[in-house]
Design a protein around this motif. Structure first.
Motif, short mmCIF file in Angstrom:
data_model
loop_
_atom_site.label_atom_id
_atom_site.label_comp_id
_atom_site.label_asym_id
_atom_site.label_seq_id
_atom_site.Cartn_x
_atom_site.Cartn_y
_atom_site.Cartn_z
N GLY A 1 0.81 -1.19 0.00
CA GLY A 1 0.00 0.00 0.00
C GLY A 1 0.84 1.25 0.00
N VAL A 2 0.99 1.81 1.21
CA VAL A 2 1.68 3.09 1.35
C VAL A 2 3.15 2.94 0.95
N ALA A 3 3.80 1.90 1.44
CA ALA A 3 5.21 1.68 1.16
C ALA A 3 5.42 1.53 -0.34
N CYS A 4 4.49 0.82 -0.99
CA CYS A 4 4.59 0.59 -2.43
C CYS A 4 4.47 1.92 -3.17
N GLU A 5 3.50 2.76 -2.77
CA GLU A 5 3.31 4.06 -3.42
C GLU A 5 4.55 4.94 -3.23
N GLN A 6 5.14 4.87 -2.00
CA GLN A 6 6.34 5.65 -1.70
C GLN A 6 7.48 5.23 -2.63
N LEU A 7 7.66 3.92 -2.81
CA LEU A 7 8.70 3.40 -3.69
C LEU A 7 8.47 3.83 -5.13
N MET A 8 7.18 3.79 -5.55
CA MET A 8 6.85 4.20 -6.92
C MET A 8 7.20 5.68 -7.12
N GLY A 9 6.91 6.49 -6.10
CA GLY A 9 7.22 7.93 -6.14
C GLY A 9 8.72 8.14 -6.27
N GLU A 10 9.48 7.40 -5.44
CA GLU A 10 10.95 7.51 -5.50
C GLU A 10 11.46 7.07 -6.87
N LYS A 11 10.87 6.00 -7.42
CA LYS A 11 11.27 5.47 -8.72
C LYS A 11 11.05 6.56 -9.78
N ASP A 12 9.88 7.23 -9.75
CA ASP A 12 9.58 8.30 -10.71
C ASP A 12 10.60 9.43 -10.59
N ALA A 13 10.89 9.79 -9.32
CA ALA A 13 11.84 10.88 -9.08
C ALA A 13 13.22 10.52 -9.64
N GLU A 15 13.88 8.36 -12.03
CA GLU A 15 13.80 8.33 -13.49
C GLU A 15 13.88 9.75 -14.06
N ALA A 16 13.24 10.70 -13.38
CA ALA A 16 13.29 12.09 -13.83
C ALA A 16 14.73 12.61 -13.74
#
Length: 102
Positions: A1-13, A15-16
Motif C-alpha cells: 500500500g503506502v510503502a509501495c506508493e512511496q517506492l513508486m514515487g521515489e522510482k519516478d523521481a 527516473e526524472a
C-alpha cells in the motif's frame, strides 16, 4: 500500500533525475564534439597556411636556382668576351709594333 506508493514515487523521481542527467550529458557531448570540430578546422587552416608558405619557399628556391644558372651563363659569356678583348688588344699591339718598325 503506502510503502509501495512511496517506492513508486521515489522510482519516478529517480527516473526524472536520470532523464535530466542524460540530457546534460547529451548537451556536454555536443559541446565537446563542436569544440573538436572547431579545433580540427583550425588545424586544417594552419596546415593549409603552412603548405602555402612551403610552396612559396619552394618557388623562391627555384627562382634563386634559375637566377644562379643565369648568372653562371653571364659569367661564362663575360669570360669569353674578356678573352676575345685580350686577343684583340694583343693583335693591336702587334700591329702597332709592326707599324713602328716600318
Amino acid at each position: 500500500g503506502v510503502a509501495c506508493e512511496q517506492l513508486m514515487g521515489e522510482k519516478d523521481a529517480l527516473e526524472a533525475q536520470l532523464a535530466e542527467l542524460r540530457d546534460n550529458l547529451q548537451q556536454e557531448g555536443d559541446a565537446v564534439r563542436q569544440q573538436l570540430a572547431d579545433a580540427q578546422q583550425e588545424v586544417a587552416g594552419k596546415t593549409s597556411a603552412h603548405d602555402a608558405v612551403q610552396q612559396e619557399l619552394t618557388t623562391s628556391q627555384e627562382k634563386v636556382g634559375s637566377l644562379e644558372t643565369e648568372m653562371e651563363a653571364i659569367r661564362a659569356e663575360l669570360t669569353e668576351k674578356t678573352a676575345s678583348c685580350d686577343a684583340l688588344a694583343t693583335q693591336l699591339a702587334e700591329h702597332r709594333d709592326n707599324l713602328q718598325q716600318e
